[in-house]
Motif scaffolding. Sequence first.
Motif, PDB file in Angstrom:
ATOM      1  N   ARG A  18       0.813  -1.213   0.000  1.00 55.32           N
ATOM      2  CA  ARG A  18       0.000   0.000   0.000  1.00 55.32           C
ATOM      3  C   ARG A  18       0.848   1.266   0.000  1.00 55.32           C
ATOM      4  O   ARG A  18       0.338   2.369  -0.141  1.00 55.32           O
ATOM      5  CB  ARG A  18      -0.959  -0.011   1.198  1.00 55.32           C
ATOM      6  CG  ARG A  18      -2.118  -0.978   1.018  1.00 55.32           C
ATOM      7  CD  ARG A  18      -2.976  -1.078   2.263  1.00 55.32           C
ATOM      8  NE  ARG A  18      -2.272  -1.766   3.341  1.00 55.32           N
ATOM      9  CZ  ARG A  18      -2.825  -2.075   4.512  1.00 55.32           C
ATOM     10  NH1 ARG A  18      -4.080  -1.740   4.760  1.00 55.32           N
ATOM     11  NH2 ARG A  18      -2.136  -2.709   5.441  1.00 55.32           N
ATOM     12  N   MET A  19       2.156   1.106   0.164  1.00 61.33           N
ATOM     13  CA  MET A  19       3.050   2.255   0.115  1.00 61.33           C
ATOM     14  C   MET A  19       3.324   2.667  -1.324  1.00 61.33           C
ATOM     15  O   MET A  19       3.917   3.703  -1.598  1.00 61.33           O
ATOM     16  CB  MET A  19       4.356   1.917   0.848  1.00 61.33           C
ATOM     17  CG  MET A  19       5.276   3.091   1.096  1.00 61.33           C
ATOM     18  SD  MET A  19       4.544   4.400   2.107  1.00 61.33           S
ATOM     19  CE  MET A  19       4.600   3.667   3.739  1.00 61.33           C
ATOM     20  N   LYS A  26       8.151  -1.466   3.650  1.00 58.21           N
ATOM     21  CA  LYS A  26       8.025  -0.150   4.295  1.00 58.21           C
ATOM     22  C   LYS A  26       8.797  -0.047   5.603  1.00 58.21           C
ATOM     23  O   LYS A  26       9.231   1.047   5.982  1.00 58.21           O
ATOM     24  CB  LYS A  26       6.547   0.182   4.514  1.00 58.21           C
ATOM     25  CG  LYS A  26       5.808  -0.817   5.388  1.00 58.21           C
ATOM     26  CD  LYS A  26       4.299  -0.562   5.377  1.00 58.21           C
ATOM     27  CE  LYS A  26       3.576  -1.642   6.174  1.00 58.21           C
ATOM     28  NZ  LYS A  26       2.106  -1.474   6.146  1.00 58.21           N
ATOM     29  N   THR A 223       1.655   3.230   6.848  1.00 64.20           N
ATOM     30  CA  THR A 223       1.112   2.353   5.813  1.00 64.20           C
ATOM     31  C   THR A 223       1.150   2.993   4.428  1.00 64.20           C
ATOM     32  O   THR A 223       1.456   2.326   3.440  1.00 64.20           O
ATOM     33  CB  THR A 223      -0.352   1.984   6.154  1.00 64.20           C
ATOM     34  OG1 THR A 223      -0.385   1.393   7.459  1.00 64.20           O
ATOM     35  CG2 THR A 223      -0.935   0.993   5.146  1.00 64.20           C
ATOM     36  N   TYR A 224       0.831   4.284   4.371  1.00 64.44           N
ATOM     37  CA  TYR A 224       0.732   5.001   3.100  1.00 64.44           C
ATOM     38  C   TYR A 224       1.795   6.094   3.017  1.00 64.44           C
ATOM     39  O   TYR A 224       2.342   6.508   4.049  1.00 64.44           O
ATOM     40  CB  TYR A 224      -0.661   5.630   2.966  1.00 64.44           C
ATOM     41  CG  TYR A 224      -1.785   4.619   2.981  1.00 64.44           C
ATOM     42  CD1 TYR A 224      -2.086   3.865   1.844  1.00 64.44           C
ATOM     43  CD2 TYR A 224      -2.549   4.411   4.130  1.00 64.44           C
ATOM     44  CE1 TYR A 224      -3.125   2.942   1.848  1.00 64.44           C
ATOM     45  CE2 TYR A 224      -3.586   3.478   4.146  1.00 64.44           C
ATOM     46  CZ  TYR A 224      -3.865   2.750   3.000  1.00 64.44           C
ATOM     47  OH  TYR A 224      -4.884   1.822   3.015  1.00 64.44           O
ATOM     48  N   TYR A 226       1.504   9.200   2.743  1.00 66.17           N
ATOM     49  CA  TYR A 226       1.108  10.310   3.624  1.00 66.17           C
ATOM     50  C   TYR A 226       1.617  10.085   5.045  1.00 66.17           C
ATOM     51  O   TYR A 226       2.037  11.030   5.731  1.00 66.17           O
ATOM     52  CB  TYR A 226      -0.418  10.444   3.607  1.00 66.17           C
ATOM     53  CG  TYR A 226      -0.977  11.333   4.688  1.00 66.17           C
ATOM     54  CD1 TYR A 226      -0.942  12.722   4.552  1.00 66.17           C
ATOM     55  CD2 TYR A 226      -1.536  10.795   5.851  1.00 66.17           C
ATOM     56  CE1 TYR A 226      -1.452  13.549   5.547  1.00 66.17           C
ATOM     57  CE2 TYR A 226      -2.054  11.619   6.844  1.00 66.17           C
ATOM     58  CZ  TYR A 226      -2.004  12.992   6.685  1.00 66.17           C
ATOM     59  OH  TYR A 226      -2.510  13.797   7.670  1.00 66.17           O
ATOM     60  N   ASP A 227       1.589   8.820   5.497  1.00 65.67           N
ATOM     61  CA  ASP A 227       2.015   8.508   6.863  1.00 65.67           C
ATOM     62  C   ASP A 227       3.491   8.823   7.077  1.00 65.67           C
ATOM     63  O   ASP A 227       3.901   9.160   8.192  1.00 65.67           O
ATOM     64  CB  ASP A 227       1.749   7.030   7.181  1.00 65.67           C
ATOM     65  CG  ASP A 227       0.282   6.668   7.071  1.00 65.67           C
ATOM     66  OD1 ASP A 227      -0.561   7.520   7.390  1.00 65.67           O
ATOM     67  OD2 ASP A 227      -0.013   5.522   6.657  1.00 65.67           O
TER      68      ASP A 227
END
Length: 241
Positions: A18-19, A26, A223-224, A226-227
């Motif tokens: 999901r990254m 990640k 996770t993403y 943005y994180d």
Amino acid sequence: MEKTNVYGVVLAGGKGTRMGNVEKPKQFMEVGGKPIIIHTLEKFVVNPQFERVIVLSPKQWITYTQDIIKKYILLSDKIDVIEGGATRNDTIMNAISHIEKFYGLDEETIIVTHDSVRPFVTHRILEDNIHYAKEYGACDTVIPATDTIVESMDNQKISNIPDRSKMYQGQTPQSFHAKRLREVFDELSEEEKTILTDACKILVLKGDAIHLVEGEVFNIKITYPYDLRVAESILGGNGVC
């Protein structure tokens, strides 16, 4: 009174799909000049209550994980890196088997399981997990739900809107008497195993009580993309202990 052996179990088996299109999982991406997993492990190795810290890694990343641990962590001899399993719960069972084989397992042995990509876990959260796992046998780190939770049985229409005051968002650590967790997991049918989303559900299915531990809003799971920006901001503010 005999000493209770406590083990950190850091789950680093994810691929980080999901990254986006990244070259490595990640947990190895850097925030604040260090891989995410290193920030996480530092919180465990400095806590004297942990006998050992077991890191569960994809097989092809074990050597890489060992190398960065030696590079960044002074107490690297306190950490074992082993292969994870096909699922999250298989991975935890691998850790329990490793502890039993090399260090011994009894009724009181505690495992504190944690996502490698939650680098902002605090000393207080770890201490509370150890305390409540010893006292109750199992505990889960949560924060109160701030948004209204909507349930949909068919993923198209609202089926139910639960009372938000009784809803929580799960984080990690999740901590357990290791032997009891494995015994219950082994008793589950294959059908029951297919609906497991985390380790606490293993015990919930069999009616075991799981105590709540208060988490923190900043104990985020990276996770993403943005994180990563949020994590850099948290580190820049030095607001986590």
